[in-house]
Write a protein that holds these residues in place. Structure first.
Motif, PDB file in Angstrom:
ATOM      1  N   SER A  17       6.470  -8.683  -1.625  1.00  0.00           N
ATOM      2  CA  SER A  17       5.990  -7.562  -0.821  1.00  0.00           C
ATOM      3  C   SER A  17       4.621  -7.881  -0.239  1.00  0.00           C
ATOM      4  N   ALA A  18       4.284  -7.201   0.833  1.00  0.00           N
ATOM      5  CA  ALA A  18       2.968  -7.370   1.447  1.00  0.00           C
ATOM      6  C   ALA A  18       1.870  -6.951   0.480  1.00  0.00           C
ATOM      7  N   VAL A  19       2.135  -5.935  -0.325  1.00  0.00           N
ATOM      8  CA  VAL A  19       1.143  -5.483  -1.307  1.00  0.00           C
ATOM      9  C   VAL A  19       0.902  -6.571  -2.350  1.00  0.00           C
ATOM     10  N   ALA A  20       1.971  -7.157  -2.873  1.00  0.00           N
ATOM     11  CA  ALA A  20       1.823  -8.241  -3.853  1.00  0.00           C
ATOM     12  C   ALA A  20       1.056  -9.413  -3.260  1.00  0.00           C
ATOM     13  N   ASP A  21       1.347  -9.731  -2.011  1.00  0.00           N
ATOM     14  CA  ASP A  21       0.638 -10.830  -1.346  1.00  0.00           C
ATOM     15  C   ASP A  21      -0.850 -10.522  -1.207  1.00  0.00           C
ATOM     16  N   ARG A  22      -1.182  -9.275  -0.861  1.00  0.00           N
ATOM     17  CA  ARG A  22      -2.592  -8.898  -0.700  1.00  0.00           C
ATOM     18  C   ARG A  22      -3.313  -8.900  -2.040  1.00  0.00           C
ATOM     19  N   LEU A  23      -2.634  -8.450  -3.083  1.00  0.00           N
ATOM     20  CA  LEU A  23      -3.249  -8.481  -4.417  1.00  0.00           C
ATOM     21  C   LEU A  23      -3.518  -9.914  -4.853  1.00  0.00           C
ATOM     22  N   ALA A  24      -2.581 -10.799  -4.608  1.00  0.00           N
ATOM     23  CA  ALA A  24      -2.774 -12.201  -4.977  1.00  0.00           C
ATOM     24  C   ALA A  24      -3.931 -12.809  -4.188  1.00  0.00           C
ATOM     25  N   ALA A  25      -4.019 -12.476  -2.908  1.00  0.00           N
ATOM     26  CA  ALA A  25      -5.077 -13.029  -2.058  1.00  0.00           C
ATOM     27  C   ALA A  25      -6.458 -12.491  -2.443  1.00  0.00           C
ATOM     28  N   ALA A  26      -6.502 -11.324  -3.076  1.00  0.00           N
ATOM     29  CA  ALA A  26      -7.785 -10.724  -3.452  1.00  0.00           C
ATOM     30  C   ALA A  26      -8.455 -11.469  -4.607  1.00  0.00           C
ATOM     31  N   ASN A  27      -7.676 -12.262  -5.341  1.00  0.00           N
ATOM     32  CA  ASN A  27      -8.219 -13.048  -6.446  1.00  0.00           C
ATOM     33  C   ASN A  27      -8.998 -12.177  -7.433  1.00  0.00           C
ATOM     34  N   LEU A  28      -8.360 -11.109  -7.889  1.00  0.00           N
ATOM     35  CA  LEU A  28      -8.988 -10.142  -8.787  1.00  0.00           C
ATOM     36  C   LEU A  28      -9.045 -10.658 -10.219  1.00  0.00           C
ATOM     37  N   THR A  29     -10.017 -10.158 -10.968  1.00  0.00           N
ATOM     38  CA  THR A  29     -10.033 -10.428 -12.401  1.00  0.00           C
ATOM     39  C   THR A  29      -8.898  -9.615 -13.023  1.00  0.00           C
ATOM     40  N   SER A  30      -8.577  -9.894 -14.263  1.00  0.00           N
ATOM     41  CA  SER A  30      -7.509  -9.151 -14.946  1.00  0.00           C
ATOM     42  C   SER A  30      -7.819  -7.662 -14.993  1.00  0.00           C
ATOM     43  N   LEU A  31      -9.059  -7.316 -15.304  1.00  0.00           N
ATOM     44  CA  LEU A  31      -9.462  -5.906 -15.375  1.00  0.00           C
ATOM     45  C   LEU A  31      -9.386  -5.247 -13.996  1.00  0.00           C
ATOM     46  N   GLN A  32      -9.840  -5.940 -12.974  1.00  0.00           N
ATOM     47  CA  GLN A  32      -9.762  -5.388 -11.617  1.00  0.00           C
ATOM     48  C   GLN A  32      -8.310  -5.177 -11.204  1.00  0.00           C
ATOM     49  N   ARG A  33      -7.449  -6.128 -11.538  1.00  0.00           N
ATOM     50  CA  ARG A  33      -6.031  -6.010 -11.193  1.00  0.00           C
ATOM     51  C   ARG A  33      -5.410  -4.797 -11.876  1.00  0.00           C
TER      52      ARG A  33
END
Length: 98
Positions: A17-33
């Motif tokens: 999904s586009a949302v999953a792709d954007r989350l992956a691209a954001a390179n969030l920490t585990s807590l942020q995710r």
């Protein structure tokens, strides 16, 4: 179930999904995710609840408020503006079932 399936698809990096792709691209920490997914979960709940309320006539959708009559595949009435759909949606998303 649909909300849960969407949330799973959004949270899955291979979900496509586009949302999953954007989350992956954001390179969030585990807590942020975790926090972002919690916000997405809340947004999905509010959106689905509002749509169901609008079908039941207790909320506006696109600036128009009216009740709809919804029938199941067998012809049984699922909603007709009497509040049953709103009550079931509340219980599903925010009550003990949520």
């Amino acid at each position: 179930m649909e909300r849960d399936a969407l949330l799973y698809t959004f949270a899955n990096p291979q979900g496509g999904s586009a949302v999953a792709d954007r989350l992956a691209a954001a390179n969030l920490t585990s807590l942020q995710r975790i926090e972002v997914l919690a916000a997405i979960d809340a947004a999905l709940s509010e959106a689905f609840y509002t749509l169901l309320r609008a079908l039941d006539g207790s909320a506006s959708l696109g600036g128009c408020q009216q009740a709809f009559k919804l029938n199941g595949e067998g012809g049984e009435i699922i909603a007709d503006g009497d509040g049953r759909l709103e009550a079931a949606a509340w219980e599903t998303f925010y009550g003990s079932g949520g």
